[in-house]
Design an enzyme around this catalytic site. Structure first.
Site, PDB file in Angstrom:
ATOM      1  N   LYS A 187       1.078  -1.215  -0.078  1.00 19.31           N
ATOM      2  CA  LYS A 187       0.016   0.048  -0.017  1.00 19.31           C
ATOM      3  C   LYS A 187       0.895   1.162   0.020  1.00 19.31           C
ATOM      4  CE  LYS A 187      -3.064   3.258   1.404  1.00 19.31           C
ATOM      5  NZ  LYS A 187      -2.078   4.396   1.228  1.00 19.31           N
ATOM      6  N   GLU A 263      10.234   1.645  10.549  1.00 19.45           N
ATOM      7  CA  GLU A 263      10.913   2.699  10.551  1.00 19.45           C
ATOM      8  C   GLU A 263      10.071   3.818  10.675  1.00 19.45           C
ATOM      9  OE1 GLU A 263      12.645   5.975   8.982  1.00 19.45           O
ATOM     10  OE2 GLU A 263      12.818   4.699   7.104  1.00 19.45           O
ATOM     11  N   CYS A 297      13.145  11.412   7.124  1.00 18.28           N
ATOM     12  CA  CYS A 297      12.997  10.945   8.666  1.00 18.28           C
ATOM     13  C   CYS A 297      14.361  11.269   9.185  1.00 18.28           C
ATOM     14  CB  CYS A 297      12.745   9.491   8.800  1.00 18.28           C
ATOM     15  SG  CYS A 297      11.400   8.902   7.857  1.00 18.28           S
TER      16      CYS A 297
HETATM   17  C1  SIN Z   1      14.095   8.494   5.233  1.00 21.14           C
HETATM   18  O1  SIN Z   1      13.516   7.293   5.367  1.00 21.14           O
HETATM   19  O2  SIN Z   1      13.009   9.333   5.325  1.00 21.14           O
HETATM   20  C2  SIN Z   1      15.170   8.742   4.343  1.00 21.14           C
HETATM   21  C3  SIN Z   1      15.440   7.899   3.483  1.00 21.14           C
HETATM   22  C4  SIN Z   1      16.821   8.137   2.929  1.00 21.14           C
HETATM   23  O3  SIN Z   1      17.537   8.915   3.288  1.00 21.14           O
HETATM   24  O4  SIN Z   1      17.081   7.617   1.780  1.00 21.14           O
END
Ligand code: SIN
Length: 491
Positions: A187, A263, A297
């Site tokens: 999804k 995550e 993130c």
């Molecule tokens: C994230 O998961 O927001 C970052 C992914 C990344 O740095 O490639």
């Protein structure tokens, strides 16, 4: 035609992607309701997609379950070959993928290209890793028995991916699952489902058997998430998104003790010590803070700079930030695209207001651009105190707060003073300090003298409320494997 001309005009091979609505299995996607996908830079309609519901998810799970045995029984080499074909197809059409990504998410085209390359790198890595799944033999405590460990696929996986990296997050979850012999129901985020649809369209051409990869388009995630978490035929949930949603999904998975890889959110500190190369730290901070308009993130959320180098850093950094151009991601001069939606814009505005009221100084930016749209000026605020919202909450936007510090031990304590533990960064040159700080930071990933660390070869993930498990590297493959102990007696 389900994809509009606003999207196809950017594509070299529009015929491949013009009917993304039909990518989910037609028998599954009975949905007559549709939802719209818009370009966040221009507001243009890009596509109308079927709005699938929990019933569609349940059918997709049944299909996946019946495909599991066949896919899991293939040799590692056969699974690897299919992943390689998919990798090749995506690379061959990488310009179209990047254009779809920029259109639906808004990030600058150069960043979109880099994300597609990163997504393809996951496919490549796990096409290789598929051939390196090893078990163990154990020296048995008695001669009449033999003890072994074999690895087997977990089974049907539900994957839920975010809007900020619509291609690489799909690849980072799906490719290890497929390599391990699992089948997947995906999804993608409702704001950015088109790149995922395009990836699945090419997966068909790569030759994945029916039912191995199942796509769910839906305008809201609640019912889909609930079905994935509560259906006993789904053995694992892999989710990237906010800590708040992760907590909800975890609760929903708890009845069946379902396996999870999460995550989640972050609140990354970026520390510049007085023995750092200041110019390098400025460049690293630009990367860590402003990539994807601060919507990652792992974005640096709090910049701590030691007093001796504070003014030099703040001056040079502000100059660089003021020069970042904001606009439509298709403009080659643009470094910062739009925020994904009005809610994100409102949050960043609230963070700026709060900082100013509490004594922060705006050195650059601080305002939305235009009356409509979601563009925000890249912003630097100094004289930031730990009581301000920008020092405590994840902003997820192009706003950099600079906090002055004196005591090197105290700054590490402050950096750790959060429920999050995803990514941290620091710049220093003294080797003793480098090791001490790297070991003391309570984060799953620490960037030392670099502002960017994502790689298919490395374990990505967080401590504390930033998540459970790791993606990427050999650890990312283990996350989709069950360990089974075999004990042969009577020998
Ligand atoms: C994230 O998961 O927001 C970052 C992914 C990344 O740095 O490639």
């Amino acid at each position: 035609m389900t994809v509009t001309q606003s999207l196809t005009r950017h594509l070299k091979n529009p015929e491949l992607f013009v009917d993304l609505a039909s990518v989910p299995d037609r028998n599954v996607a009975a949905a007559t309701k549709r939802f719209s996908v818009f370009n966040p830079s221009t507001g243009e309609l890009l596509a109308e997609l079927p709005d699938m519901d929990a019933g569609d998810v349940s059918k997709a799970i049944d299909k996946a379950r019946s495909a599991q045995e066949q896919w899991g029984a293939l040799t590692a080499r056969e699974r690897s070959d299919t992943l390689w074909r998919w990798h090749e197809l995506i690379l061959n059409h990488s310009e179209d993928f990047a254009a779809i990504l920029t259109a639906e998410m808004g990030k600058p085209l150069a960043e979109a290209k880099s994300e597609i390359a990163h997504a393809a790198a996951y496919l490549q890595w796990y096409a290789e890793e598929a051939n390196r799944i090893y078990g163990e033999t154990i020296s048995a405590p008695s001669n009449d028995r033999r003890m072994l460990v074999i690895k087997q696929p977990v089974g049907v996986v539900g994957a839920i991916t975010p809007w900020n990296f619509p291609a690489s997050m799909v690849a980072r979850k799906i490719s290890p699952a497929l390599a391990a012999g699992c089948v997947v129901i995906l999804k993608p985020a409702e704001q950015t489902p088109l790149v995922a649809g395009a990836m699945f369209a090419l997966a068909r051409m790569a030759g994945f058997p029916e039912g191995v990869l199942n796509l769910i388009y839906a305008s809201e995630g609640d019912a889909v998430g609930r079905e994935l978490c509560s259906n006993p035929n789904v053995r694992k949930i892999s989710f990237t998104g906010s800590t708040e949603v992760g907590r909800l999904l975890m609760r929903q998975c708890s009845d069946q003790i379902k396996k999870i890889s999460f995550e989640l959110g972050g609140n990354a500190p970026f520390i510049v010590f007085d023995d750092a190369d200041v110019d390098a730290a400025v460049e690293g901070a630009i990367q860590a803070k402003f990539r994807n308009a601060g919507q990652t993130c792992v974005s640096a959320n709090r910049l701590y700079v030691q007093s001796n180098v504070h003014d030099e850093f703040a001056e040079k950094f502000t100059q660089r930030v003021c020069a970042l151009r904001v606009g439509d991601g298709f403009d080659p001069n643009v470094a910062i695209g739009p925020l994904i939606d009005d809610r994100s814009l409102a949050k960043i505005e609230a963070h700026v207001r709060d900082a100013v009221i509490k004594g922060g100084t705006i050195r650059c930016g601080g305002n939305r651009i235009g009356k409509s749209g979601t563009f925000f000026e890249p912003t630097v605020i100094t004289e930031v105190a730990s009581t301000m919202r920008i020092a405590q909450e994840e902003t997820f936007g192009p706003l950099a707060p600079i906090i002055r510090f004196d005591d090197a031990d105290q700054v590490v304590r402050e950096a750790n003073d959060t429920v999050y533990g995803l990514a941290a960064y620091f710049y220093a040159s003294n080797l003793k300090r480098v090791w001490r700080v790297a070991e003391a930071l309570e984060y799953g990933m620490v960037g030392i003298n670099t502002g960017r660390m994502s790689s298919e070869a490395a374990p990505f993930g967080g401590m504390k409320q930033s998540g459970i498990g790791r993606e990427g590297s050999r650890h990312g493959l283990e996350a989709y494997l069950e360990m089974k102990y075999l004990c042969m007696g009577g020998l």
